[in-house]
Design an enzyme around this catalytic site. Structure first.
Site, PDB file in Angstrom:
ATOM      1  N   GLY A  68      35.961 -43.920  47.810  1.00 19.75           N
ATOM      2  CA  GLY A  68      35.302 -43.287  46.675  1.00 19.75           C
ATOM      3  C   GLY A  68      34.283 -44.185  46.013  1.00 19.75           C
ATOM      4  O   GLY A  68      33.417 -43.712  45.259  1.00 19.75           O
ATOM      5  N   ASP A  69      34.351 -45.487  46.273  1.00 19.67           N
ATOM      6  CA  ASP A  69      33.345 -46.451  45.839  1.00 19.67           C
ATOM      7  C   ASP A  69      32.383 -46.800  46.965  1.00 19.67           C
ATOM      8  O   ASP A  69      31.164 -46.819  46.787  1.00 19.67           O
ATOM      9  CB  ASP A  69      34.013 -47.744  45.360  1.00 19.67           C
ATOM     10  CG  ASP A  69      34.635 -47.622  43.985  1.00 19.67           C
ATOM     11  OD1 ASP A  69      33.949 -47.147  43.072  1.00 19.67           O
ATOM     12  OD2 ASP A  69      35.797 -48.026  43.823  1.00 19.67           O
ATOM     13  N   ILE A  70      32.939 -47.108  48.122  1.00 20.28           N
ATOM     14  CA  ILE A  70      32.147 -47.678  49.207  1.00 20.28           C
ATOM     15  C   ILE A  70      31.135 -46.677  49.761  1.00 20.28           C
ATOM     16  O   ILE A  70      29.968 -47.030  50.018  1.00 20.28           O
ATOM     17  CB  ILE A  70      33.075 -48.202  50.318  1.00 20.28           C
ATOM     18  CG1 ILE A  70      33.770 -49.475  49.827  1.00 20.28           C
ATOM     19  CG2 ILE A  70      32.312 -48.471  51.605  1.00 20.28           C
ATOM     20  CD1 ILE A  70      34.846 -49.986  50.763  1.00 20.28           C
TER      21      ILE A  70
END
Length: 396
Positions: free
Chosen positions: A176-178
């Site tokens: 969800g970040d990468i």
């Protein structure tokens, strides 16, 4: 730095994982990444694990090393007029600014795209937030903070990840970040390409929610076409089989023999050619209808063999892979041959750091992990000298 982006300067105002991961890619590709940190340093400097220290020296934690390698650090207090002025001086020398501040922060700090483009009209300005900016489509959640797990939940990834009993399971890596960070990098590169042609910069807006929904593209078209809500189905695939993870004598393996040719190859390897003409399994659609029987057949065949034995039988013949933990990957010659495990310096420690390498390879330009992560404000004096020099040249 070397690489295809050599000569590109990026002012990195990001923190945590999503933004720094995106600028890490740019650093590996040769860009000069100037990591602007607040007094006291970016938050992940305080997150371990830390290597053994020599004589109590300060060391760099693994989290910070992994995604800030190859960058230069300067401390600026953006809340002060002096720090703000120094940032503007940096921006005048830059091609790109990247930020992932929370809602409203760039306006409060007076470092929005509208402000910074006044000193550098060619500036490419990349912004990453949970739910996007108002100018590109105002979300009802625009003021909500966001984290990896909340974005995985809201954008649907958790709804299709998990066991068949329906309990959602977070995807292991911080996807969800990468993934949003990677999408922001793509946007920055596209805007740079256009700037080189037109001489005009622009702002890029990437929402973590939007990026994750695009990653979950399969569930979008499935629901659109069928009206059915996709649910967690463990390690199988809703429209392909065999596509599964199987327990074997000494661990687990994955098999994905989904096409007719791969299925026939698997049947011959199992010494069960009669399955090829079995009416239940004669084509891809029929095999999906009878996935439970296929799973039982595969379980019976694999359970008394080791991963090594199955590698010998299946490797290179049908899509197959052992379920590796990180010890297995460190022992795998592929990861080292492809420079996907890279040793870098670990200041203050005798133990060298090993980080994940750069997967993008070029035939001519050298793109790789350039150097370790910087110590706090390690390059502050040098960068201020560069700014003074650039200012003197510009005023002559």
């Amino acid at each position: 730095m070397t690489g295809p982006l050599s000569g590109v300067r990026v002012i990195d105002l990001t923190a945590a994982l999503a933004g720094p991961y995106g600028t890490m890619i740019l650093a590996d590709l040769g860009a000069d990444i100037i990591k602007v940190e607040p007094p006291g340093g970016e938050i992940t400097r305080r997150v371990g694990p830390y290597p053994p220290s020599v004589d109590g020296q300060q060391t760099l934690g693994g989290y910070f090393q992994s995604i800030n390698r190859g960058k230069r650090s300067i401390v600026l207090d953006l809340k002060s007029s002096h720090g703000h002025a120094e940032l503007l001086d940096l921006v005048r020398t830059a091609d790109v600014v990247v930020e992932n501040f929370g809602p409203g922060v760039v306006e409060r700090l007076n470092i929005s795209y509208e402000e910074l483009r006044r000193v550098n009209p060619k500036l490419v300005y990349g912004s990453l937030t949970g739910f996007g900016a108002a100018w590109s489509g105002e979300s009802p959640y625009i003021d909500w903070p966001a984290m990896d797990i909340t974005i995985q939940a809201m954008a649907g990834a958790l709804s299709i990840t998990g066991t068949e009993d329906g309990k959602p399971v977070k995807i292991g890596p911080g996807i969800g970040d990468i993934f949003p960070g990677t999408m922001l990098t793509i946007g920055v590169l596209a805007a740079l390409w256009e700037m080189k042609k037109t001489g005009e910069g622009q702002q890029i807006d990437v929402s973590m929610f939007d990026a994750m929904l695009s990653l979950c593209e399969r569930m979008v078209y499935q629901y659109s076409y069928t009206g059915q809500v996709p649910k967690p189905i463990g390690n199988t695939h809703p429209i392909l089989t065999p596509f599964d993870v199987l327990e074997v004598k000494d661990g687990w393996i994955a098999i994905a023999a989904t096409t007719q040719l791969r299925w026939e190859a698997l049947c011959h390897i199992m010494e069960k050619p009669e399955l090829i003409t079995d009416p239940r399994f004669r084509n891809e659609g029929r095999r999906v209808d009878h996935r439970t029987e296929i799973r039982h057949i595969l379980d019976e065949w694999t359970r008394d063999m080791t991963r090594a034995e199955l590698r010998e039988k299946l490797g290179g013949k049908v899509p197959f892979g052992p379920v590796n933990d990180i010890r297995d990957i460190f022992d795998d010659p592929h990861a080292w041959a492809r420079k996907m495990l890279v040793e870098i310096e670990n200041p203050g420690s005798d133990q060298r750091a090993i980080v994940a390498g750069q997967p993008i390879k070029f035939s001519r330009s050298r793109a790789t992990v350039g150097a370790r992560a910087p110590q706090l404000d390690e390059h502050g004096d040098a960068l201020r000298a560069e700014i003074r020099s650039a200012t003197e040249v510009a005023t002559k």
